[in-house]
Scaffold this motif. Structure first.
Motif, short mmCIF file in Angstrom:
data_model
loop_
_atom_site.label_atom_id
_atom_site.label_comp_id
_atom_site.label_asym_id
_atom_site.label_seq_id
_atom_site.Cartn_x
_atom_site.Cartn_y
_atom_site.Cartn_z
N LEU A 48 0.81 -1.21 0.00
CA LEU A 48 0.00 0.00 0.00
C LEU A 48 0.85 1.27 0.00
N HIS A 49 1.98 1.23 0.71
CA HIS A 49 2.80 2.43 0.85
C HIS A 49 4.07 2.39 -0.01
N GLY A 50 4.38 1.23 -0.57
CA GLY A 50 5.61 1.09 -1.32
C GLY A 50 6.78 0.75 -0.39
N ASP A 51 7.88 0.28 -0.96
CA ASP A 51 9.04 -0.08 -0.18
C ASP A 51 9.87 1.15 0.13
N LEU A 52 10.54 1.10 1.27
CA LEU A 52 11.30 2.25 1.74
C LEU A 52 12.46 1.76 2.58
N ALA A 53 13.61 2.39 2.44
CA ALA A 53 14.77 2.10 3.28
C ALA A 53 15.36 3.42 3.76
N VAL A 54 15.48 3.58 5.08
CA VAL A 54 16.04 4.80 5.66
C VAL A 54 17.07 4.42 6.72
N GLU A 55 18.13 5.18 6.78
CA GLU A 55 19.17 4.91 7.76
C GLU A 55 18.73 5.36 9.16
N ALA A 56 19.09 4.56 10.14
CA ALA A 56 18.81 4.91 11.53
C ALA A 56 19.82 4.18 12.42
N ARG A 57 20.42 4.92 13.33
CA ARG A 57 21.38 4.31 14.24
C ARG A 57 20.68 3.39 15.23
N ALA A 58 21.44 2.44 15.76
CA ALA A 58 20.91 1.55 16.79
C ALA A 58 21.89 1.52 17.96
N VAL A 59 21.36 1.53 19.17
CA VAL A 59 22.16 1.44 20.38
C VAL A 59 21.52 0.40 21.29
N GLU A 60 22.33 -0.18 22.18
CA GLU A 60 21.80 -1.13 23.14
C GLU A 60 21.30 -0.43 24.41
N ARG A 61 21.86 0.76 24.67
CA ARG A 61 21.47 1.52 25.86
C ARG A 61 21.38 2.99 25.48
N LEU A 62 20.30 3.63 25.87
CA LEU A 62 20.11 5.03 25.53
C LEU A 62 20.66 5.90 26.66
N ASP A 63 21.75 6.61 26.37
CA ASP A 63 22.32 7.50 27.37
C ASP A 63 22.68 8.86 26.76
N GLU A 64 22.03 9.20 25.65
CA GLU A 64 22.26 10.47 24.97
C GLU A 64 20.97 11.28 24.95
#
Length: 324
Positions: A48-64
């Protein structure tokens, strides 16, 4: 704005992709096992929306520092997820998109008035770390400030009003609908009256809505449970249009399924069955509202859960992600 997504399942990935596509910085907070297999981009697949790829960082713990923390795990995973957020972190807004009624109290203890109350209507399923299939045309978020935050608001809208207004604009820019509600009860109940009967019925039927409709007794229980949910919402001072709700149930596509059914069928443990049903049945007792259909569907869903395959020790929980 900088957004953190706590819970990179179906809901979290779809939300994160929409925000990142709109130009916002998105950080995914993932478990170590998922982060090790994450390739640095959210892949959205949708007819319905089409395919999409966007960069996003990943962390195991959020401390920022982040402007908004979106909590998109399921209720049984909430405590473990919050342990991956630094205790002194103070986002400007914390928005839980969990199902159920009890989680806002726990989050307010942790985050105070920065916590809003939210709900999302979307059908999205995580198929791998960072990969999501978005099955629904709709994606609608409802938001409300907590009662204490509203009471402290200034004439110009106060902190709660500013948070709501700012996030509503952000979501609209990201292509997601956003409806500000007057109080948290409206946000939670207006989703739950639809989700709870549907989740219990599909789990009891061990199949999507089309299977429920082909079984007259189960279809009748679904409709009666929806009526009971409306009565309970009314007892909590939330008016729901019962006729419109029943019309929605009758016109949803037969392929419509719920994450509760998928998790039960896959042997994922724990499921959110208790988090969905226990607060509702407790309120029914408190308000002296009879809910025989909801009780029966909850019993059948619990039996189905007991009969389902118990996951092997190596199988990760919530591998299906958080799907509304």
């Amino acid at each position: 704005m900088r957004h953190a997504i706590l819970g990179a399942g179906g809901v979290g990935l779809a939300l994160g992709a929409a925000l990142a596509r709109a130009g916002h910085e998105v950080v995914l907070v993932m478990r170590e096992s998922s982060r090790a297999r994450y390739r640095g981009a959210i892949d959205v697949h949708s007819r319905l929306h089409g395919d999409l790829a966007v960069e996003a960082r990943a962390v195991e713990r959020l401390d920022e520092p982040v402007d908004a923390l979106w909590v998109t795990v399921k209720a049984p995973a909430l405590d473990a997820a919050l342990a991956r957020v630094a205790p002194r972190l103070t986002p400007d807004a914390v928005v839980p998109l969990l199902n159920g009624l009890d989680h806002p109290r726990a989050l307010r203890t942790r985050f105070g008035s920065r916590q809003l109350v939210g709900a999302i209507l979307i059908e999205a399923e995580r198929t791998a770390p960072g990969r999501v299939t978005w099955n629904s045309l709709y994606a609608e978020v409802s938001l409300a400030a907590t009662e204490a935050d509203r009471a402290a608001d200034l004439p110009d809208g106060g902190s709660g009003g500013r948070r709501l207004g700012g996030l509503a604009e952000v979501l609209a820019d990201a292509g997601l609908g956003c409806t500000p509600e007057r109080d948290p009860a409206h946000v939670l109940w207006r989703k739950l009256v639809l989700l709870l009967p549907l989740a219990l019925a599909t789990t009891a039927a061990d199949g999507p809505l089309g299977i429920v409709r082909r079984r007259p007794e189960l279809s009748a229980l679904l409709h009666d449970a929806a009526r009971e949910a409306c009565a309970l919402a009314a007892a909590d001072t939330v008016a729901v249009d019962e006729r419109n709700l029943l019309h929605t149930l009758d016109t949803l596509p037969g392929r419509t399924d719920t994450s509760l059914h998928r998790d039960v069928a896959a042997g994922v443990r724990p499921t959110e069955l208790a988090a969905l049903t226990e607060p509702v049945l407790r309120r029914a007792r408190e308000h002296h509202v009879a809910v025989p259909a909801l009780t029966e569907l909850a019993r059948r869903a619990a039996e189905r859960e007991l009969r389902a395959e118990i996951p092997a020790p190596h199988r990760s929980t919530y591998r299906k992600g958080e799907t509304s």
